[in-house]
Write a protein that holds these residues in place. Structure first.
Motif, PDB file in Angstrom:
ATOM      1  N   UNK A  71      18.782 -16.943  -1.545  1.00 41.26           N
ATOM      2  CA  UNK A  71      19.134 -18.695  -1.405  1.00 41.26           C
ATOM      3  C   UNK A  71      19.355 -19.250  -2.132  1.00 41.26           C
ATOM      4  N   UNK A  72      18.664 -18.886  -3.442  1.00 36.97           N
ATOM      5  CA  UNK A  72      19.071 -20.143  -4.996  1.00 36.97           C
ATOM      6  C   UNK A  72      20.461 -19.961  -4.853  1.00 36.97           C
ATOM      7  N   UNK A  73      21.137 -18.553  -4.959  1.00 38.45           N
ATOM      8  CA  UNK A  73      22.426 -18.370  -4.825  1.00 38.45           C
ATOM      9  C   UNK A  73      23.614 -19.074  -3.877  1.00 38.45           C
ATOM     10  N   UNK A  74      23.322 -19.140  -2.685  1.00 38.36           N
ATOM     11  CA  UNK A  74      24.004 -19.505  -1.545  1.00 38.36           C
ATOM     12  C   UNK A  74      24.032 -21.176  -1.378  1.00 38.36           C
ATOM     13  N   UNK A  75      22.756 -21.431  -2.023  1.00 39.03           N
ATOM     14  CA  UNK A  75      22.482 -23.258  -2.702  1.00 39.03           C
ATOM     15  C   UNK A  75      23.953 -23.695  -3.487  1.00 39.03           C
ATOM     16  N   UNK A  76      24.077 -22.842  -4.084  1.00 41.29           N
ATOM     17  CA  UNK A  76      25.322 -23.115  -5.482  1.00 41.29           C
ATOM     18  C   UNK A  76      26.864 -22.704  -4.477  1.00 41.29           C
ATOM     19  N   UNK A  77      26.628 -22.237  -3.891  1.00 38.39           N
ATOM     20  CA  UNK A  77      27.931 -22.042  -3.343  1.00 38.39           C
ATOM     21  C   UNK A  77      28.028 -23.205  -1.921  1.00 38.39           C
ATOM     22  N   UNK A  78      27.134 -23.711  -1.403  1.00 40.60           N
ATOM     23  CA  UNK A  78      27.001 -24.504   0.006  1.00 40.60           C
ATOM     24  C   UNK A  78      27.109 -26.118  -1.360  1.00 40.60           C
ATOM     25  N   UNK A  79      27.261 -26.271  -2.071  1.00 34.99           N
ATOM     26  CA  UNK A  79      27.418 -27.093  -2.651  1.00 34.99           C
ATOM     27  C   UNK A  79      28.175 -27.966  -2.608  1.00 34.99           C
ATOM     28  N   UNK A  80      29.147 -26.790  -3.465  1.00 39.70           N
ATOM     29  CA  UNK A  80      30.437 -26.722  -3.363  1.00 39.70           C
ATOM     30  C   UNK A  80      31.502 -26.822  -3.056  1.00 39.70           C
ATOM     31  N   UNK A  81      30.757 -26.256  -0.798  1.00 40.55           N
ATOM     32  CA  UNK A  81      31.450 -26.527   0.300  1.00 40.55           C
ATOM     33  C   UNK A  81      30.910 -27.617   0.230  1.00 40.55           C
ATOM     34  N   UNK A  82      30.000 -28.152   0.374  1.00 43.38           N
ATOM     35  CA  UNK A  82      30.019 -29.615   0.719  1.00 43.38           C
ATOM     36  C   UNK A  82      30.735 -30.588  -0.105  1.00 43.38           C
ATOM     37  N   UNK A  83      30.795 -30.538  -1.472  1.00 42.55           N
ATOM     38  CA  UNK A  83      31.523 -31.483  -2.034  1.00 42.55           C
ATOM     39  C   UNK A  83      32.510 -31.480  -1.688  1.00 42.55           C
ATOM     40  N   UNK A  84      32.942 -30.654  -1.276  1.00 43.29           N
ATOM     41  CA  UNK A  84      34.613 -30.816  -0.359  1.00 43.29           C
ATOM     42  C   UNK A  84      34.816 -31.395   0.259  1.00 43.29           C
ATOM     43  N   UNK A  85      33.724 -30.699   1.683  1.00 40.75           N
ATOM     44  CA  UNK A  85      33.778 -31.952   2.553  1.00 40.75           C
ATOM     45  C   UNK A  85      33.417 -33.024   2.346  1.00 40.75           C
ATOM     46  N   UNK A  86      33.156 -33.374   2.140  1.00 40.83           N
ATOM     47  CA  UNK A  86      32.384 -34.994   1.118  1.00 40.83           C
ATOM     48  C   UNK A  86      32.959 -35.604   1.046  1.00 40.83           C
ATOM     49  N   UNK A  87      33.601 -34.834   0.148  1.00 39.69           N
ATOM     50  CA  UNK A  87      35.556 -35.845  -0.892  1.00 39.69           C
ATOM     51  C   UNK A  87      36.431 -35.902  -0.291  1.00 39.69           C
ATOM     52  N   UNK A  88      36.674 -34.193   0.606  1.00 40.21           N
ATOM     53  CA  UNK A  88      38.093 -34.798   1.263  1.00 40.21           C
ATOM     54  C   UNK A  88      38.394 -35.597   2.416  1.00 40.21           C
ATOM     55  N   UNK A  89      39.055 -35.605   3.237  1.00 42.10           N
ATOM     56  CA  UNK A  89      39.634 -36.847   4.259  1.00 42.10           C
ATOM     57  C   UNK A  89      38.846 -36.173   5.512  1.00 42.10           C
ATOM     58  N   UNK A  90      38.227 -37.079   6.159  1.00 37.64           N
ATOM     59  CA  UNK A  90      37.183 -37.451   6.683  1.00 37.64           C
ATOM     60  C   UNK A  90      37.591 -37.073   8.413  1.00 37.64           C
ATOM     61  N   UNK A  91      38.945 -37.802   8.412  1.00 41.77           N
ATOM     62  CA  UNK A  91      39.375 -37.699   9.658  1.00 41.77           C
ATOM     63  C   UNK A  91      39.246 -35.529   9.732  1.00 41.77           C
ATOM     64  N   UNK A  92      39.556 -34.769   8.849  1.00 36.56           N
ATOM     65  CA  UNK A  92      39.359 -33.483   9.602  1.00 36.56           C
ATOM     66  C   UNK A  92      38.163 -32.772  10.140  1.00 36.56           C
ATOM     67  N   UNK A  93      36.914 -33.355   9.753  1.00 37.00           N
ATOM     68  CA  UNK A  93      35.131 -32.674  10.025  1.00 37.00           C
ATOM     69  C   UNK A  93      35.622 -32.682  11.963  1.00 37.00           C
ATOM     70  N   UNK A  94      35.011 -31.705  11.762  1.00 34.03           N
ATOM     71  CA  UNK A  94      34.406 -31.466  13.361  1.00 34.03           C
ATOM     72  C   UNK A  94      32.696 -31.424  13.448  1.00 34.03           C
ATOM     73  N   UNK A  95      31.922 -32.574  13.273  1.00 37.86           N
ATOM     74  CA  UNK A  95      31.179 -31.971  13.181  1.00 37.86           C
ATOM     75  C   UNK A  95      30.380 -31.547  14.680  1.00 37.86           C
ATOM     76  N   UNK A  96      29.462 -31.350  14.903  1.00 36.24           N
ATOM     77  CA  UNK A  96      28.567 -30.597  16.228  1.00 36.24           C
ATOM     78  C   UNK A  96      27.014 -30.631  16.251  1.00 36.24           C
ATOM     79  N   UNK A  97      26.710 -30.372  17.698  1.00 30.29           N
ATOM     80  CA  UNK A  97      25.272 -29.786  17.631  1.00 30.29           C
ATOM     81  C   UNK A  97      25.319 -28.611  17.852  1.00 30.29           C
TER      82      UNK A  97
END
Lengths: 89, 105, 165
Positions: free
Chosen positions: C69-95
């Motif tokens: 899980x610690x390793x996955x957290x590191x990977x996840x943060x790189x992904x989330x940082x890219x999503x946040x800093x990238x253009x937000x029009x591309x994001x498709x949020x959902x439940x």
């Protein structure tokens, strides 16, 4: 080297605190404001730890620990209040 | 050498803290804003705390491990508070962005 | 039986002892004794609040799981940082609803916590019958893929670690 890194980090964390503070003021809904407060205290922990490294003092750590505990309690209490309209069950 | 590691840890930590707050500031609705602080800020503060643990272990004789405690505490409490805030937001029906995908059933 | 009465939760006792020593940041004999006394006394005093036993079948797998899980957290943060800093029009949020196979309460809470800390998902709610987890995702390409990933990476190991009670 370390001093330069610390200076850059101070600026970055300060900007982070400023952004959360803006969200705290404008944040359209109540959960937004709770989230902004939550982020604000996490950022404050970062700032205190950086200050501790900069000033060579372990005292700041105790303050950071207290803020972590109290901030968590505050977030829980506010969310519970929204969920039930009452803090205690 | 060790000073370099410390410097990198501190910069990376501060960067992720900043990313969390940028997410909080610019994303369009509450549920999306929730993602920034719960993940990025937690990791950022964790990295800074580990840097602090290494620094004080070197400066004073004897290891300084109590920073680990705050890191663990943050990693345990951040998802819990995020869960409760999301629950509260759903309860009082906070607005979502229009393109949010709804449940399929 | 006597052991159970003195130590209602052996694991909790160990954790409290470790926390006391870490908080004081010292290994003095005095702190070791005081910490041990507190670590025995507190679980005994509060045992009526958590009556059920926590059964961990493979402690080593739990350690491995935490490292993963610690390793996955590191990977996840790189992904989330890219999503946040990238253009937000591309994001498709959902439940999305995730159907749980886990039944032990500790397992479910551990799964919910891991989901919140790893790639682009936050657990929002648990249905009353503890069968569905409501998850909000920052960016959805394919719902089935997210569910399969959660099952493969996190739920499967947890299913083996925690016994249903």
């Amino acid at each position: 080297m370390l001093n330069l890194a610390l200076s850059i980090a101070f600026v970055m964390v300060a900007i982070a605190i400023l952004l959360s503070f803006i969200r705290l003021i404008i944040g359209p809904s109540v959960p937004d404001r709770i989230l902004a407060l939550d982020t604000l205290y996490i950022n404050t922990i970062a700032l205190l730890i950086l200050l501790g490294i900069n000033l060579q003092s372990a005292l700041y750590f105790e303050a950071a620990l207290l803020i972590a505990v109290m901030g968590f309690m505050g977030t829980l209490a506010l969310s519970k209040y929204l969920l039930r309209g009452d803090i205690m069950e | 050498m060790l000073e370099w590691i410390l410097a990198i840890l501190i910069i990376v930590g501060a960067f992720f803290t900043l990313v969390g707050s940028i997410g909080l500031f610019k994303l369009p609705d509450f549920y999306m804003r929730l993602h920034g602080p719960t993940k990025a800020s937690t990791l950022g503060v964790g990295a800074i705390l580990i840097a602090s643990a290494i620094h004080f272990s070197l400066k004073t004789d004897g290891v300084s491990l109590h920073e680990i405690l705050v890191t663990l505490f943050l990693f345990i409490t951040a998802p819990v508070s995020a869960h409760l805030m999301a629950k509260a937001a759903i309860h009082i029906k906070v607005k979502q962005v229009e393109r949010t995908r709804q449940l399929e059933d | 039986m006597m052991f159970r009465r003195v130590f209602p939760h052996p694991l909790l006792t160990l954790i409290l002892w470790a926390i006391w020593l870490l908080l004081n940041n010292s290994m003095d004999p005095g702190h070791i004794v005081l910490g041990a006394a507190l670590a025995i006394f507190i679980p005994w005093l509060t045992s009526s609040y958590w009556p059920e036993q926590i059964i961990i079948r493979h402690p080593w797998m739990l350690v491995l799981y935490i490292l993963k899980v610690l390793y996955e957290i590191l990977v996840a943060n790189a992904v989330v940082a890219k999503l946040i800093l990238g253009p937000q029009k591309r994001l498709n949020p959902g439940f999305l609803h995730y159907e749980l196979q886990l039944t032990s309460p500790v397992g479910i809470s551990l799964l919910a916590n891991t989901i919140s800390l790893t790639p682009g998902t936050v657990s929002c709610d648990l249905s009353k019958d503890r069968r569905y987890l409501l998850i909000h995702a920052l960016h959805i390409d394919d719902v089935a893929e997210i569910k399969a990933e959660i099952h493969r990476k996190f739920e499967k190991p947890l299913l083996e670690i925690f016994v249903a009670c």
